[in-house]
Enzyme design. Structure first.
Site, PDB file in Angstrom:
ATOM      1  N   GLU A 150       0.779  -1.041  -0.039  1.00 29.72           N
ATOM      2  CA  GLU A 150      -0.120   0.025  -0.032  1.00 29.72           C
ATOM      3  C   GLU A 150       0.857   1.404  -0.124  1.00 29.72           C
ATOM      4  O   GLU A 150       0.544   2.347   0.791  1.00 29.72           O
ATOM      5  CB  GLU A 150      -1.083  -0.122   1.201  1.00 29.72           C
ATOM      6  N   ASN A 197       1.733  -5.044  -2.852  1.00 31.34           N
ATOM      7  CA  ASN A 197       0.393  -5.482  -2.666  1.00 31.34           C
ATOM      8  C   ASN A 197      -0.425  -4.140  -2.324  1.00 31.34           C
ATOM      9  O   ASN A 197       0.241  -3.322  -1.596  1.00 31.34           O
ATOM     10  CB  ASN A 197       0.420  -6.129  -1.495  1.00 31.34           C
ATOM     11  N   HIS A 222     -10.777  -5.978  -1.312  1.00 34.98           N
ATOM     12  CA  HIS A 222     -11.684  -5.638  -0.419  1.00 34.98           C
ATOM     13  C   HIS A 222     -12.638  -4.965  -1.017  1.00 34.98           C
ATOM     14  O   HIS A 222     -12.651  -3.760  -1.399  1.00 34.98           O
ATOM     15  CB  HIS A 222     -10.966  -4.912   0.792  1.00 34.98           C
ATOM     16  N   GLU A 258      -6.420 -10.418  -0.788  1.00 33.43           N
ATOM     17  CA  GLU A 258      -7.087 -10.284   0.675  1.00 33.43           C
ATOM     18  C   GLU A 258      -8.740 -10.288   0.254  1.00 33.43           C
ATOM     19  O   GLU A 258      -9.404  -9.192   0.894  1.00 33.43           O
ATOM     20  CB  GLU A 258      -6.533  -8.991   1.219  1.00 33.43           C
ATOM     21  N   ASP A 286     -12.493 -10.034   0.246  1.00 34.51           N
ATOM     22  CA  ASP A 286     -13.873 -10.046   1.174  1.00 34.51           C
ATOM     23  C   ASP A 286     -14.799  -9.229   0.308  1.00 34.51           C
ATOM     24  O   ASP A 286     -14.335  -8.221  -0.478  1.00 34.51           O
ATOM     25  CB  ASP A 286     -13.731  -9.687   2.500  1.00 34.51           C
TER      26      ASP A 286
HETATM   27  O1  G3I Z   1      -3.355  -8.074  19.075  1.00 31.47           O
HETATM   28  C1  G3I Z   1      -3.694  -6.776  19.770  1.00 31.47           C
HETATM   29  C2  G3I Z   1      -4.282  -7.280  21.037  1.00 31.47           C
HETATM   30  O2  G3I Z   1      -3.176  -7.364  21.813  1.00 31.47           O
HETATM   31  C3  G3I Z   1      -5.020  -5.960  21.714  1.00 31.47           C
HETATM   32  O3  G3I Z   1      -5.575  -6.297  22.793  1.00 31.47           O
HETATM   33  C4  G3I Z   1      -6.166  -5.562  20.670  1.00 31.47           C
HETATM   34  C5  G3I Z   1      -6.925  -4.322  21.326  1.00 31.47           C
HETATM   35  O4  G3I Z   1      -7.371  -3.555  20.314  1.00 31.47           O
HETATM   36  O5  G3I Z   1      -5.672  -5.156  19.444  1.00 31.47           O
HETATM   37  C6  G3I Z   1      -4.810  -6.394  18.972  1.00 31.47           C
HETATM   38  O6  G3I Z   1      -4.612  -5.936  17.558  1.00 31.47           O
HETATM   39  C7  G3I Z   1      -5.457  -5.767  16.798  1.00 31.47           C
HETATM   40  C8  G3I Z   1      -5.028  -6.574  15.431  1.00 31.47           C
HETATM   41  O7  G3I Z   1      -5.758  -6.470  14.343  1.00 31.47           O
HETATM   42  C9  G3I Z   1      -5.548  -7.992  15.903  1.00 31.47           C
HETATM   43  O8  G3I Z   1      -6.902  -8.206  16.186  1.00 31.47           O
HETATM   44  C10 G3I Z   1      -5.204  -4.256  16.041  1.00 31.47           C
HETATM   45  O9  G3I Z   1      -5.691  -3.351  17.087  1.00 31.47           O
HETATM   46  C11 G3I Z   1      -5.875  -4.035  14.934  1.00 31.47           C
HETATM   47  O10 G3I Z   1      -5.417  -2.804  14.367  1.00 31.47           O
HETATM   48  C12 G3I Z   1      -5.484  -5.199  13.845  1.00 31.47           C
HETATM   49  O11 G3I Z   1      -6.298  -4.980  12.474  1.00 31.47           O
HETATM   50  C13 G3I Z   1      -5.536  -5.669  11.457  1.00 31.47           C
HETATM   51  C14 G3I Z   1      -5.436  -4.482  10.369  1.00 31.47           C
HETATM   52  O12 G3I Z   1      -4.789  -4.957   9.286  1.00 31.47           O
HETATM   53  C15 G3I Z   1      -4.577  -3.640  10.758  1.00 31.47           C
HETATM   54  O13 G3I Z   1      -4.514  -2.403  10.214  1.00 31.47           O
HETATM   55  C16 G3I Z   1      -6.550  -6.287  10.997  1.00 31.47           C
HETATM   56  O14 G3I Z   1      -6.683  -7.838  11.780  1.00 31.47           O
HETATM   57  C17 G3I Z   1      -6.314  -7.146   9.529  1.00 31.47           C
HETATM   58  O15 G3I Z   1      -6.949  -7.803   9.105  1.00 31.47           O
HETATM   59  C18 G3I Z   1      -5.847  -5.956   8.450  1.00 31.47           C
HETATM   60  O16 G3I Z   1      -5.493  -6.450   7.417  1.00 31.47           O
HETATM   61  C19 G3I Z   1      -5.280  -5.336   6.314  1.00 31.47           C
HETATM   62  C20 G3I Z   1      -3.822  -5.901   5.740  1.00 31.47           C
HETATM   63  O17 G3I Z   1      -2.782  -6.325   6.521  1.00 31.47           O
HETATM   64  C21 G3I Z   1      -3.363  -5.152   4.496  1.00 31.47           C
HETATM   65  N1  G3I Z   1      -4.522  -4.775   3.747  1.00 31.47           N
HETATM   66  C22 G3I Z   1      -5.810  -4.124   4.303  1.00 31.47           C
HETATM   67  C23 G3I Z   1      -6.303  -5.052   5.456  1.00 31.47           C
HETATM   68  C24 G3I Z   1      -7.442  -4.683   6.113  1.00 31.47           C
HETATM   69  O18 G3I Z   1      -7.251  -3.459   6.880  1.00 31.47           O
END
Ligand code: G3I
Length: 337
Positions: free
Chosen positions: A143, A184, A220, A250, A252
């Site tokens: 990105e 990506n 997405h 990715e 959905d």
């Molecule tokens: O692991 C911590 C946990 O320790 C904490 O207690 C909790 C509280 O909010 O947060 C947890 O981390 C979160 C993590 O997901 C795991 O669940 C983060 O806050 C959260 O920001 C994170 O979101 C991820 C996101 O990327 C971050 O920008 C999503 O799961 C993930 O699906 C998403 O994936 C991205 C790709 O990598 C790149 N392309 C876009 C896509 C969607 O945003």
């Protein structure tokens, strides 16, 4: 393409003769995986193992989670996931080395260039080197294009300069010469400024001799406004014509804002048409979904409760599942004579 009837209750019940997704496809079919869910959600684990033959770590290899302090690494979740995949003969796509999100605080946008260069090198060499020969491919830069076009303002660009993109690929290639290396991005699936900017970037990288092998189109999508299948096909074709591979990385499809008609039927069509637009093109090499079931998806927290994936909250296949399987299988069927 004719639709197959929806038969609920895979596996076993319902008499569905189709078999799993991976068996329908001539390319790997993957899902983004959370190693923690593999331990604590049996439906998640069973569905993943039954239907998919490739995995992408959803978060476990990102800079913040994996390299939280300058000299501290948290590699256990990533190691577990790679071992799990190897134990089940699943291909692993590494995600992601250089991204402007999920970064640790210690990455300081005021650091001088020589320090940024060292930090980038250490991160990439350590992570890619650790799994050398075991991962099929990596998202090296994620990105990097801003939504309005041009390179996004990130800590890497600010500290290292625009050349950070090329440098990241060179470092990754040196650390694992056998891995396929990807750029990506999202919103670059069909026609538009973002797709053109991604095309221009990868073309320039290739012109400079940068070891770049492919482009990941995230997909997405919103069922209410999907990209035109013909525009997807044209975009994929021009990337392939550069000698690159292309994968859906990715996928959905959110349906919350879809109006009129059956949203699940619309979702099925959007999934099927987007995948069918790519399947069968030489160099189109796989589809990965951004999760397994509607029970766990990043969409819920980011956009509100939705039903974006192929399986419902109880791991029953949705209409979308059958649409995807049709699209995957169609490219395998011999042409009628
Ligand atoms: O692991 C911590 C946990 O320790 C904490 O207690 C909790 C509280 O909010 O947060 C947890 O981390 C979160 C993590 O997901 C795991 O669940 C983060 O806050 C959260 O920001 C994170 O979101 C991820 C996101 O990327 C971050 O920008 C999503 O799961 C993930 O699906 C998403 O994936 C991205 C790709 O990598 C790149 N392309 C876009 C896509 C969607 O945003």
């Amino acid at each position: 393409m004719p639709d197959t009837p929806v038969t609920p209750g895979l596996p076993g019940g319902g008499g569905d003769p189709g078999g799993p997704l991976w068996a329908a496809a001539s390319v790997p079919v993957g899902a983004a995986v959370d190693p923690d869910l593999l331990q604590r959600d049996e439906g998640y684990r069973a569905t993943l193992l039954r239907e998919f033959n490739a995995v992408t770590p959803e978060n476990a290899m990102k800079w913040g989670p994996v390299h939280p302090t300058e000299h501290g690494w948290n590699l256990d979740p990533a190691d577990q996931l790679v071992a799990f995949a190897e134990g089940h003969r699943m291909r692993v796509h590494g995600h992601t080395l250089v991204w402007h999100r999920q970064l640790p605080r210690w990455l300081d946008s005021g650091m001088p260039r020589h320090r940024a260069a060292r930090v980038l090198a250490t991160h990439i060499e350590t992570l890619v080197g650790r799994y050398r020969g075991r991962l099929a491919s990596w998202d090296v830069v994620n990105e990097a294009i801003a939504d309005g076009g041009g390179l996004r303002a990130t800590v890497f660009r600010r500290t290292y300069g625009d050349g950070y993109v090329a440098e990241a690929f060179r470092l990754a290639h040196a650390a694992d010469p056998g891995a396929r290396l990807y750029y990506n991005d999202y919103g670059a699936e069909g026609a538009g400024r973002k797709s053109d900017a991604v095309y221009a970037l990868v073309r320039q990288l290739l012109d400079e001799g940068v070891p770049l092998h492919g482009v990941g189109l995230e997909m997405h999508l919103r069922a209410a406004r999907p990209p035109e299948p013909a525009a997807i096909a044209a975009n994929v074709a021009r990337l392939l014509a550069l000698g690159l591979e292309v994968r859906i990385s990715e996928m959905d499809v959110r349906i919350r804002t879809a109006r009129g008609g059956d949203p699940l039927a619309l979702q099925r069509r959007v999934y099927r048409d987007a995948i069918a637009a790519c399947m069968g093109m030489p160099g189109f090499i796989g589809v990965t979904f951004w999760g397994v079931s509607d029970r766990h998806s990043w969409i819920h927290t980011r956009f509100g409760e939705d039903r974006p994936l192929l399986f419902d909250r109880d791991y029953a296949p949705k209409p979308a599942y059958f649409g995807v399987r049709d699209a995957l299988a169609a490219a395998r069927r011999p042409r009628p004579v």
